[in-house]
Enzyme design. Structure first.
Site, mmCIF file in Angstrom:
data_model
loop_
_atom_site.group_PDB
_atom_site.id
_atom_site.type_symbol
_atom_site.label_atom_id
_atom_site.label_comp_id
_atom_site.label_asym_id
_atom_site.label_seq_id
_atom_site.Cartn_x
_atom_site.Cartn_y
_atom_site.Cartn_z
ATOM 1 N N ALA A 196 4.201 39.113 1.595
ATOM 2 C CA ALA A 196 3.717 39.130 0.126
ATOM 3 C C ALA A 196 2.029 37.632 0.388
ATOM 4 C CB ALA A 196 4.587 38.045 -0.870
ATOM 5 N N ASP A 253 14.197 34.500 -10.982
ATOM 6 C CA ASP A 253 13.402 35.855 -10.955
ATOM 7 C C ASP A 253 14.512 36.853 -10.434
ATOM 8 O OD1 ASP A 253 11.040 37.255 -10.453
ATOM 9 O OD2 ASP A 253 10.140 36.688 -8.825
#
Length: 553
Positions: A131, A283
């Site tokens: 990421a 999240d």
């Protein structure tokens, strides 16, 4: 600001040129930063003709990690941004290639102060995920435990801090020059985002969040959280237990999973975090949720979390009850109690909009109402009236929407409102529990006694300040802009009168001086007296006219 632009000139040019490339050149022009733009391509590509929201998403993805994270945070702020933009920003992806294994090895050996082969029994060179902030590798500890190791990208902190400094400059400039930017309070939103991103880059924060959720979940029959290995974790490295499981949206009945049971366990586990503990996963997207063979839900990645105080949770329960009973006054009261509604808000107009929102849901069965969407709608109404929604509540709204989407994909017949109602009832009971009310009353009495005890000392201090002329007085003028305009006009007229007087004195000096000399000069050949007299008369008439027109004589 100028120093920042010089210091980060290369990155400034990258950002502003990208804005031009994606069709936002008018924004650069309005900010007065055209000089920082490199010559854009003459031919516009297909990206230029896409929708504004899509071009913005592509722009953020091109500009890299900081801007991708900014867009992801903005996608949670439905109280500020319109739905079409939110929907596009939720598509933001970290299209980032993994960084080399030699960098991974160097970071681990530098932070853990030992050769990698001595730290881990085995370590996979190929990452299992990459990421914008870091990437993840599988490994095995010398004691045999299987783990995953998250390593922060090299130099990412320097890049992010540079981008944050530039963004702060650009947003501050936008609030100075653009009315719409000031209305959205973008600088306040940015500061919240910047603080959250700095915390997310510090893996010690994520480790602490994970350990706290782990302690909360010890007796939870629905949720499991991986153990953190502190001895193998630093600011740039996070090592946690490896989770054996399947991504929640990939489970199938033929593999022995019960989707309906999984959906209910997942929702109950998240609601336990939100309404019971007040500390929850911020999240919960499918990539962070796995289902184990025993049906337990395993959660990972606690870089973003939400926090709700006891008072906030109880007010949230009032909000749910108000929505369920379709009672506008209860909803308004809950919003006031959460400090969303400030004193400057016109509460009559706000109540009208809340009533309109109630009517929108009036004919819907309670089982068909989306709590996440209802909360987002409430935030949109609050934003319309310039109410400030706390960031933790916006994280809550996003989390509820994520839970509902996952639950509906697993079991369309399962209704979130039916699952959440028991938590709401429990919170309401706690709110009116005699023991809690007794404790609150005792605290109020203690505070009042303390106030009375301190009053004589504070009064003496005030008297002393008055005696020495040190009292600071703040005056609030409701129509301060009008007052400033009037002061400006008065000062302009005074200045005009001074100029007139100065001109008259100069004219007299010129005439007297010219008359005393015997030498012919150019001034004597000019009709100076006539010209000066005409100018003086015109200025005098203008001042008299201005005074009469103002009505202040």
């Amino acid at each position: 600001m100028i120093k920042k632009r010089i210091r980060y000139i290369q990155r400034y040019q990258d950002i502003l040129t990208a804005l031009f490339h994606y069709g936002f050149g008018h924004l650069v022009r309005d900010l007065g930063l055209l000089d920082f733009v490199r010559s854009p391509k003459k031919k516009k590509d297909a990206k230029y003709y896409r929708s504004t929201a899509e071009r913005l998403r592509l722009l953020l993805e091109e500009l890299g990690p900081t801007f991708i994270k900014l867009g992801q945070v903005a996608s949670t702020r439905s109280d500020i941004f319109p739905d079409y933009l939110i929907n596009e920003l939720t598509k933001l992806q970290d299209h980032v290639p993994p960084f080399p294994y030699k960098d991974v090895k160097a970071i681990i050996e530098e932070d853990l102060r030992a050769p990698l082969h001595e730290i881990f029994h085995s370590f996979d060179e190929e990452p299992i995920a990459a990421a914008s902030i870091g990437q993840v590798h599988r490994a095995e500890l010398p004691t045999g435990e299987k783990v995953v190791v998250k390593i922060r990208r090299p130099q990412i902190e320097k890049l992010v801090l540079t981008d944050l400094a530039i963004l702060e400059d650009l947003i501050g400039l936008a609030e100075e020059r653009l009315i719409w930017a000031k209305r959205f309070n973008l600088l306040d939103v940015f500061h919240e985002f910047a603080e959250a991103l700095k915390l997310e880059m510090n893996y010690r924060e994520e480790a602490q969040n994970t350990e706290r959720i782990l302690r909360q979940s010890e007796d939870d029959k629905y949720v499991e959280v991986p153990e953190v290995y502190k001895d193998f974790s630093t600011k740039r490295i996070l090592t946690i237990a490896y989770i054996e499981g399947v991504k929640i949206t990939s489970i199938r009945e033929e593999d022995g999973y019960n989707p309906s049971e999984v959906a209910e366990n997942f929702a109950n586990g998240l609601f336990q975090q939100i309404f019971v503990h007040g500390f929850f996963h911020g999240d919960p997207h499918p990539g962070n949720i796995f289902v184990k063979k025993d049906g337990k839900i395993a959660l990972i990645d606690f870089g973003m979390v939400g926090r709700l105080s006891t008072e906030m949770r109880q007010n949230l329960a009032l909000l749910v009850i108000g929505l369920k009973s379709r009672h506008t006054d209860k909803v308004l009261k809950a919003l006031k109690n959460t400090n969303i509604v400030q004193d400057h808000v016109n509460q009559e107009l706000l109540r009208d909009d809340l009533d309109a929102l109630r009517l929108r849901y009036y004919d819907l069965p309670i089982s068909e109402i989306s709590l996440g969407e209802a909360v987002q709608d409430l935030f949109a109404v609050a934003n319309k009236h310039q109410c400030k929604v706390p960031s933790d509540l916006t994280i809550l709204g996003k989390s509820l929407l994520s839970v509902e989407r996952i639950v509906s994909s697993l079991d369309p017949d399962l209704r979130i409102m039916d699952l959440i109602e028991p938590f709401g009832r429990t919170l309401i009971k706690e709110r009116y529990d005699p023991r809690r009310l007794s404790s609150l009353f005792k605290n109020e009495v203690v505070d009042s006694i303390e106030l009375l005890r301190d009053f004589p000392r504070e009064l003496r201090a005030l008297t002393k300040s008055v005696h020495h002329g040190k009292v600071k007085v703040e005056i609030s003028v409701p129509e301060v802009d009008r007052l400033i305009n009037k002061i400006d006009k008065v000062s302009n007229k005074v200045a005009f009168a001074i100029v007139l007087m100065s001109f008259s004195i100069i004219m007299v000096g010129i005439i007297v001086g010219a008359s005393l000399t015997s030498e012919p000069t150019i001034l004597l050949q000019l009709p100076a007296i006539e010209i000066g007299f005409v100018i003086a008369i015109l200025m005098f008439i203008w001042i008299i006219y201005s005074i009469i027109r103002s009505g202040r004589f």
